[in-house]
Design an enzyme around this catalytic site. Structure first.
Site, mmCIF file in Angstrom:
data_model
loop_
_atom_site.group_PDB
_atom_site.id
_atom_site.type_symbol
_atom_site.label_atom_id
_atom_site.label_comp_id
_atom_site.label_asym_id
_atom_site.label_seq_id
_atom_site.Cartn_x
_atom_site.Cartn_y
_atom_site.Cartn_z
ATOM 1 N N THR A 46 8.240 -11.328 30.479
ATOM 2 C CA THR A 46 8.027 -10.217 29.545
ATOM 3 C C THR A 46 9.276 -10.127 28.706
ATOM 4 O OG1 THR A 46 6.712 -8.921 31.117
ATOM 5 C CG2 THR A 46 7.916 -7.648 29.500
ATOM 6 N N GLY B 207 -0.551 -4.258 33.571
ATOM 7 C CA GLY B 207 0.701 -4.142 34.327
ATOM 8 C C GLY B 207 1.450 -2.875 33.966
ATOM 9 N N ASP B 208 2.736 -2.896 34.222
ATOM 10 C CA ASP B 208 3.572 -1.726 33.944
ATOM 11 C C ASP B 208 3.975 -1.616 32.480
ATOM 12 O OD1 ASP B 208 5.012 -4.131 34.305
ATOM 13 O OD2 ASP B 208 6.880 -3.026 34.594
HETATM 14 N N1 ASP Z 1 5.965 -6.581 34.233
HETATM 15 C C1 ASP Z 1 5.019 -7.517 33.716
HETATM 16 C C2 ASP Z 1 3.674 -7.251 34.323
HETATM 17 O O1 ASP Z 1 3.607 -6.941 35.500
HETATM 18 C C3 ASP Z 1 5.358 -8.934 33.959
HETATM 19 C C4 ASP Z 1 6.808 -9.283 33.901
HETATM 20 O O2 ASP Z 1 7.595 -8.529 33.401
HETATM 21 O O3 ASP Z 1 7.203 -10.326 34.362
HETATM 22 O O4 ASP Z 1 2.710 -7.424 33.639
#
Ligand code: ASP
Length: 357
Positions: free
Chosen positions: A208, A238-239
């Site tokens: 990300t 996701g978050d």
């Molecule tokens: N946080 C992101 C998600 O869970 C993925 C990541 O940051 O690696 O979609």
């Protein structure tokens, strides 16, 4: 990283509460020793911090703020570089797809001065979801649009639909399908015929970009944008587009955001909590470590813990406070992050909770 620069920039005036946070002893297995990277540093002028894939993004963000752009506009312009980069397989164009081979993106923005946020989740076919998230913020009474609604909204604003799957991401996805199981009809190609880098990428990594920005006047803003978990179940969010989880800012306090295992972050609302810890007086790195400690304490599923009871996943935070102190904290170290301010564009070491063997 320039160690001398790191020493000179150490922020000395950590409050007693924050200093207690650094010790991180209570109840958790084998917490790494506190080290110089756990000390937040004082930035100069306009400041941007981001995940390690964001060197060009922080450069662009700081250039923009210096030229008078609003911190959020500058931050979005920064992450747009990564969204358009076909070589970054974790964001935007070229991001790895869901289990059906379709790229679904999540993004959110938050603007400190107005405390307004906008987000899109599970949006398909749009290269710059952060721009769409910003339009949700500025042109609607809503905060989050998802899926088909988000796509229609983007098209209404003139965004063009594009195929976001590159040859590279298509090959990685296909190989993942072929290698996933030996009780289905997919046969993996012989290992020696596959580029070793590609072979390893089919692990279900995440990635990300988060970028937090603070202009020279102390106004803060942030943005997160991602293609999310590799090969996710279609519709998984996701978050990253969830305010308080993947990012949060409060113009009186500071800004924070994350990359890494979104599910852990969603269940602990870490970015909100990190800003609250800064409000209580912790420096940015210390606040990041403290939320990671919370995540570790709340992780109890055995498949998410290693033999020593430590979370077996990655999670990182990038933070700046109103006064211009900045830092990053990672579940596992060593780890780094991107930073730009009046002292230049560079990578620095993040604080971390656990040290890799
Ligand atoms: N946080 C992101 C998600 O869970 C993925 C990541 O940051 O690696 O979609």
């Amino acid at each position: 990283m320039d160690e001398m620069k790191q020493g000179r920039r150490e922020f000395i005036g950590v409050s007693a509460g924050a200093a207690a946070g650094i010790a991180l002893a209570g109840g958790l297995p084998e917490i790494a020793r506190a080290q110089s990277a756990t000390i937040s540093r004082q930035g100069r002028g306009a400041i941007a911090v981001a995940s390690g894939n964001g060197l060009e993004a922080v450069r662009r963000a700081v250039d923009g703020m210096r030229a008078g752009e609003d911190a959020l506009d500058a931050a979005i312009a920064g992450v747009n570089i990564v969204e358009a980069d076909p070589d970054d397989i974790t964001v935007g164009y070229g991001g790895l797809p869901n289990e059906n081979g379709i790229v679904e993106l999540d993004s959110a923005v938050m603007h400190g001065p107005t405390h307004r946020a906008g987000a899109v989740a599970s949006i398909r076919s749009i290269m710059h979801p952060s721009r769409v998230a910003n339009l949700v913020r500025t042109t609607t009474d809503h905060v989050l649009l998802v899926g088909q609604g988000a796509l229609e909204f983007a098209k209404m604003h003139g965004f063009k639909e594009e195929d976001l799957l590159t040859e590279k991401s298509r090959k990685i996805w296909l190989l993942w399908k072929q290698k996933m199981s030996d009780v289905d009809d997919w046969l993996p190609p012989p290992k020696e015929e596959v580029d070793p880098d590609l072979w390893n990428m089919v692990e279900r990594f995440t990635g990300t970009i988060h970028l937090s920005a603070r202009d020279a006047q102390g106004e803060v803003s942030c943005v997160t944008t991602t293609s999310g978990l590799f090969f996710k179940i279609p519709g998984r969010v996701g978050d990253s587009p969830i305010i308080g989880a993947g990012l949060y800012c409060d113009n009186r306090v500071g800004t924070a955001g994350s990359t890494g295992r979104g599910e852990a972050n969603l269940q602990n609302l870490c970015s909100y909590q990190a800003v609250e810890f800064m409000r209580q007086g912790m420096g940015p790195s210390e606040a990041g470590l403290e939320v990671l400690k919370r995540v570790a304490e709340n992780t109890n599923r055995s498949d998410l813990l290693d033999e020593q009871g430590r979370p077996n996943f990655g999670l990182k935070f990038y933070l700046i406070d109103k006064q211009g102190r900045y830092g990053a904290a990672s579940m596992w170290g060593p780890a780094d992050f991107a930073i730009a301010d009046d002292d230049g564009v560079r990578k620095e070491a993040a604080a971390f909770l656990y040290e890799r063997d």
